[in-house]
Design a protein around this motif. Structure first.
Motif, PDB file in Angstrom:
ATOM      1  N   VAL A 289       0.860  -1.177   0.000  1.00 16.02           N
ATOM      2  CA  VAL A 289       0.000   0.000   0.000  1.00 16.02           C
ATOM      3  C   VAL A 289       0.895   1.225   0.000  1.00 16.02           C
ATOM      4  O   VAL A 289       1.817   1.321   0.790  1.00 16.02           O
ATOM      5  CB  VAL A 289      -0.893  -0.004   1.254  1.00 16.02           C
ATOM      6  N   LYS A 290       0.653   2.137  -0.922  1.00 14.70           N
ATOM      7  CA  LYS A 290       1.516   3.307  -1.007  1.00 14.70           C
ATOM      8  C   LYS A 290       0.851   4.511  -0.363  1.00 14.70           C
ATOM      9  O   LYS A 290      -0.341   4.716  -0.494  1.00 14.70           O
ATOM     10  CB  LYS A 290       1.810   3.632  -2.470  1.00 14.70           C
ATOM     11  N   ARG A 291       1.667   5.270   0.354  1.00 16.03           N
ATOM     12  CA  ARG A 291       1.149   6.521   0.891  1.00 16.03           C
ATOM     13  C   ARG A 291       1.469   7.619  -0.109  1.00 16.03           C
ATOM     14  O   ARG A 291       2.571   7.686  -0.632  1.00 16.03           O
ATOM     15  CB  ARG A 291       1.835   6.814   2.224  1.00 16.03           C
ATOM     16  N   VAL A 292       0.510   8.454  -0.348  1.00 15.91           N
ATOM     17  CA  VAL A 292       0.746   9.516  -1.329  1.00 15.91           C
ATOM     18  C   VAL A 292       1.354  10.727  -0.621  1.00 15.91           C
ATOM     19  O   VAL A 292       0.861  11.128   0.426  1.00 15.91           O
ATOM     20  CB  VAL A 292      -0.580   9.921  -2.005  1.00 15.91           C
TER      21      VAL A 292
END
Lengths: 292, 338
Positions: A289-292
């Motif tokens: 999951v990528k954090r923006v």
């Protein structure tokens, strides 16, 4: 149907080799976040060391234990000497380092032990297992060892302090450092463990593919494929991936006409790529999951 | 192992290189160009041949550099595109009797299409997964070329022999020298085009994707289009390099385009400096000459010597030739001030 069952069984037997290697690949990926291209060569070198020990008269299990210990130490030494200084360098530079290590180990092993093919003993014997012609006692023993390793790793990571610390260091290095974990040594430990598992894989594989400096090339490719298929974040996935790749490879060779040994590898890889396109994190991997 | 890692800020795989730092200044460019034009007049044919190969591999490394340094995608499959380019040229020359110079654009176009199509499934993958997919392509290619169905055109395991072109218009030049200048002209054209591409709107889109994909798409960059386009352009240039390679070596065979070639090109990119286009030629020199040097130092241990040399380079300059260039520039700047 019987042909199918037999081919699946044979696939599981070859798959055990890939599973062993994939396990080592995943171990190091957990610790350092890269695929180590020199993994196979490290395993090959360890196997040669055990062979040399046996030539000097050390009994099999003695040589086994000594080799695993040696590989553990050598893995840590390689990390401390060669890759710790590169920790801050770009990822691609690290990959170039793995390739350099590959070339060095391969060439040194060739010089010490030359390129002739050598027999390697097995502790399990090579008679048919439970009356089946397709799977020998050695292959059954190899599957047993792979499963045992998996269980031990699970216990190590689940129930020991060091295992917990390693997991912490791999997933969130900054926070791990804040609670007092020496993340730098955790990476070294990861290298050591990966090298030790690799050496076990090497010693299990050598009776099947015979001992020579290039023995690991094919195995490593399948090992990578297995690890990626199973998901690089999951040791369990790596082992399942190994067995799946072995079965794929065998079934493709049996049922698709005109597929010789030459085309087995491309087709197995194509299948894996197809799986990845559908499930980009591998079968058992966690999506990132990528954090923006 | 299955640690609770809900949020990960993933660092970009390739660090950001400002676009002005991707090229050389005019003065330096002219000096390098003059050296490349004048040297063949004073050396033997074999060295000219090696210099031709230097330019050809330089082109292939440049292509990978556009893909990795430009758009941040990683490929271990460049040898496959190189092979397709080489075979396209060889087949057109030998079976269709086409002029060698005309086969190159065809090779480039076919590879562009191939790369563009390959970029579609690759869109879903990144990092090691993309590396594995491209790696699969590279291992499959030699086997595909050996297949019986294509043997009539590809010559199967034997491969094809290509005739080396003579210098046109009765120029008093050896074949090697003519081919060198021909390659040089194409290399310069592609280099200039690549520099301009990276400075253009598309190039900025590539770099935006490289630096932060999510931010790029939020700003309206069509991520899927530009990622596949980067693959296509890279494959196209590699295809032209492959075609030139086939003409220079006068021979194509499946075993000339294995994964080893792809790994060499990758090493060339790292040694030259990822994202620094002029470094491509330095990287290409590394992958052509260093194995020979290693062989010269020790026959039995040539692999080990090569590995040690490679380690030396990445220890001293982890950012490759780009780092050397930056240090040199600073030194010159200091000298000028004094």
């Amino acid at each position: 149907m019987e042909l199918f069952a037999n081919q699946v069984l044979a696939g599981i037997a070859t798959g055990a080799i890939y599973a062993c290697m994939a396990l080592a690949v995943v171990m190091i990926y957990q610790a350092i976040d890269h695929l180590n291209f020199a993994q196979g060569e490290m395993a090959m070198f360890s196997t040669f060391v055990s062979w040399q020990l046996m030539q000097w008269g050390v009994p099999y299990w003695g040589a086994f234990v000594l080799t695993v210990a040696f590989s553990f130490a050598a893995g840590i030494a390689i990390e401390r000497l060669l890759f710790k200084p590169l920790a801050k360098a770009p990822i691609l530079t690290n990959v170039a380092g793995f390739i350099a290590l590959y070339a060095i180990i391969n060439s040194v092993a060739g010089l010490i032990w030359d390129f002739t093919i050598k027999q390697y003993p097995t502790p399990f014997g090579s008679s048919p297992f439970l009356g089946s012609q397709l799977i020998s006692t050695h292959q059954a023993g190899m599957i047993g060892i792979t499963v045992l390793l998996l269980v031990l790793l699970f216990i190590f990571f689940r129930f020991t302090r060091v295992g917990l610390a390693m997991r912490a260091a791999a997933s969130l290095p900054e926070s791990a450092r804040l609670v007092g974990i020496n993340t730098s040594w955790m990476i070294a430990l990861g290298w050591g463990m990966a090298a030790a598992i690799g050496s076990i894989a090497g010693m299990m594989i050598a009776p099947v593919v015979f001992l020579e400096p290039n023995m690991m090339l094919g195995v490593l490719i399948y090992g990578f494929a297995a690890a990626v298929l199973g998901g690089l974040t999951s040791p369990f996935g790596a082992v399942v991936g190994g067995f799946l790749v072995g079965i794929f490879e065998n079934l493709v060779g049996t049922y698709i006409p005109g597929v010789g040994n030459e085309l087995k590898l491309p087709i197995a890889l194509a299948l894996i790529v197809t799986v990845l396109v559908v499930k980009p994190a591998g079968l058992f991997g966690r999506p990132i999951v990528k954090r923006v | 192992m299955s640690a609770a890692e809900e949020v990960v800020t993933e660092a970009a795989a390739v660090e950001a290189v400002p676009k002005r730092a991707m090229t050389l200044g005019y003065g330096t460019s002219l000096v390098v160009l003059a050296a490349l034009i004048l040297t063949p007049l004073f050396v033997k044919n074999f060295i000219i041949f090696q210099m031709t190969m230097l330019l050809i591999y330089g082109l292939a490394v440049l292509a990978l550099n556009i893909l990795t340094g430009g758009s941040g995608q990683f490929s271990l499959g460049q040898s496959a595109f190189y092979a397709v380019g080489a075979y396209t040229s060889a087949i057109l020359m030998e079976h269709a009797g086409m002029n060698y110079a005309l086969t190159l654009p065809v090779a480039g176009l076919i590879c562009f299409g191939f790369g563009f199509l390959f970029g579609q499934p690759a869109l879903r993958l990144s990092g090691v997964y993309l590396a594995l997919a491209t790696f699969a392509l590279a291992t499959a290619m030699p086997q595909l070329l050996k297949l019986g169905y294509f043997e009539h055109w590809t010559g199967g395991v034997q491969g094809l022999v290509v005739t080396k072109p003579d210098a046109p218009f009765g120029l008093p030049m050896s074949q090697d020298m003519w081919l060198y200048y021909f390659t040089l002209a194409i290399t310069i054209a592609i280099y200039i085009a690549s520099v301009n591409l990276l400075r253009s709107r598309s190039g900025r889109a590539f770099m935006a994707i490289r630096d932060n994909e999510i931010a790029a798409s939020a700003m309206g960059v069509d991520v899927a289009l530009y990622k596949t386009l980067a693959f296509g352009v890279s494959a196209g240039i590699t295809g032209v390099a492959g075609g030139l390679g086939a003409i220079a070596v006068q021979f194509v065979a499946p075993d000339g385009y294995t994964i080893t070639l792809a790994i060499s090109l990758f090493l060339g990119m790292v040694v030259g400096g990822v994202g620094w286009l002029p470094g491509s030629i330095v990287g290409s020199a590394f992958i052509i000459f260093v194995p020979n040097i290693a062989e010269g130092i020790s026959k039995g241990l040539s692999g080990a010597v090569f590995g040690v040399l490679l380690f030396l380079v990445i220890f001293l300059v982890p950012h490759g030739a780009r780092q050397v260039a930056i240090i040199a520039q600073q030194l010159i700047g200091k000298l000028k001030k004094n």
